[in-house]
Scaffold this active site. Structure first.
Site, PDB file in Angstrom:
ATOM      1  N   HIS A  19      34.843  28.183  34.897  1.00 57.05           N
ATOM      2  CA  HIS A  19      34.519  27.117  34.169  1.00 57.05           C
ATOM      3  C   HIS A  19      33.844  25.996  34.810  1.00 57.05           C
ATOM      4  O   HIS A  19      33.302  24.915  34.475  1.00 57.05           O
ATOM      5  CB  HIS A  19      35.648  26.876  33.101  1.00 57.05           C
ATOM      6  N   PHE A  64      37.766  16.472  31.209  1.00 60.75           N
ATOM      7  CA  PHE A  64      38.004  17.946  30.788  1.00 60.75           C
ATOM      8  C   PHE A  64      36.882  18.524  29.927  1.00 60.75           C
ATOM      9  O   PHE A  64      36.176  17.611  29.084  1.00 60.75           O
ATOM     10  CB  PHE A  64      39.353  18.162  30.075  1.00 60.75           C
ATOM     11  N   ASN A  66      36.263  20.263  27.191  1.00 57.70           N
ATOM     12  CA  ASN A  66      35.981  19.906  25.711  1.00 57.70           C
ATOM     13  C   ASN A  66      35.609  18.429  25.267  1.00 57.70           C
ATOM     14  O   ASN A  66      35.016  18.403  24.122  1.00 57.70           O
ATOM     15  CB  ASN A  66      37.325  20.349  25.093  1.00 57.70           C
ATOM     16  N   ASP A  91      28.192  26.653  32.601  1.00 52.84           N
ATOM     17  CA  ASP A  91      28.480  28.153  32.997  1.00 52.84           C
ATOM     18  C   ASP A  91      27.936  28.689  31.605  1.00 52.84           C
ATOM     19  O   ASP A  91      27.940  28.355  30.719  1.00 52.84           O
ATOM     20  CB  ASP A  91      29.900  28.510  33.206  1.00 52.84           C
ATOM     21  N   ASN A 112      32.029  24.775  24.565  1.00 50.69           N
ATOM     22  CA  ASN A 112      32.541  23.608  24.204  1.00 50.69           C
ATOM     23  C   ASN A 112      32.104  22.253  24.623  1.00 50.69           C
ATOM     24  O   ASN A 112      32.074  21.366  24.260  1.00 50.69           O
ATOM     25  CB  ASN A 112      34.207  23.766  24.139  1.00 50.69           C
TER      26      ASN A 112
END
Length: 185
Positions: A19, A64, A66, A91, A112
Site C-alpha cells: 500500500h 493514513f 483513508n 497502488d 480508499n
C-alpha cells in the site's frame, strides 16, 4: 508548479508494504532530484524540487491512506494548485506486479485513498500514476496490501518504480499526460 503525491501510510510498520508504493516512488524521485523530504506541513511531509524552471512539490501525506484527501486538499488550497497540476501515485491490485499505468481522471475503483481525495477535491479530474501490486491469491485484501513485497516481487516493483520515476520526470519536463499514456501504458 506541480504537486506529486505518493499515497501510503506513515510509520515504520508500513514502510515497505504494498500500500506504500506511492511513498516509495516519491522517495525514489526525491533521491533522483536530490531533494530532501523533511518539511512537515498540512498533514504531510514535503520537499520542493526545481527542474528546468518548474517548481515541484513532492508529498507524502501523513494522514493514513483513508484520509489522504485532507492533506492533498490543504496543500492544493494553500499553494493554489489547479487540478491538472496534481499527480497522485497509487497502488492498483487489478494490475500485474510492477506494471505502470497513467490516467487523466476516473473513479476511485475501490481505492480508499483516491476516494478520500475525490471527496475532498470534489472532482475525479486529477492525474494518477498507478503501479500494480497484483490481486492476492489466498489472502484477504487488507492483509495483502499491508504486507511487504516478497523477494521475488522486489525486482518487478523496483523496475515499476524506476519506470514511474521516468514518467514523472517527463511530466515535470513538460510532456502531457496523454503523451505519457502512449509511451508508458
Amino acid at each position: 508548479m506541480k504537486m506529486i503525491v505518493g499515497l501510503g501510510n506513515p510509520g515504520s510498520k508500513y514502510e515497505q508494504t504494498k500500500h506504500n508504493i506511492g511513498f516509495m516512488t516519491v522517495a525514489e524521485l526525491a533521491k533522483q532530484l536530490d531533494v530532501t523530504l523533511s518539511k512537515h506541513e498540512f498533514n504531510a511531509i514535503t520537499g520542493t524540487a526545481h527542474v528546468g524552471g518548474e517548481k515541484v512539490l513532492l508529498v507524502q501525506p501523513q494522514t493514513f491512506m483513508n484520509d489522504s484527501g485532507r492533506a492533498v486538499g490543504e496543500l492544493k488550497a494553500f499553494y493554489q494548485f489547479h487540478d491538472d497540476e496534481i499527480m497522485i501515485i497509487q497502488d492498483d491490485m487489478d494490475m500485474a506486479m510492477g506494471r505502470v499505468r497513467l490516467r487523466q481522471r476516473g473513479s476511485a475503483g475501490g481505492h480508499n485513498g483516491i476516494k478520500s481525495i475525490i471527496n475532498v477535491l470534489g472532482t475525479q479530474d486529477f492525474y494518477r500514476l498507478k503501479i500494480g501490486i497484483q490481486h492476492p491469491q489466498k489472502q484477504r485484501v487488507v492483509d495483502w496490501v499491508l504486507t511487504p513485497f516478497t523477494e521475488a516481487d522486489a525486482a518487478l516493483i523496483n523496475a515499476g518504480i524506476d519506470r514511474a520515476c521516468a514518467a514523472l520526470t517527463d511530466w515535470i519536463n513538460g510532456e502531457t499526460v496523454a503523451q505519457l499514456m502512449n509511451q508508458y501504458n
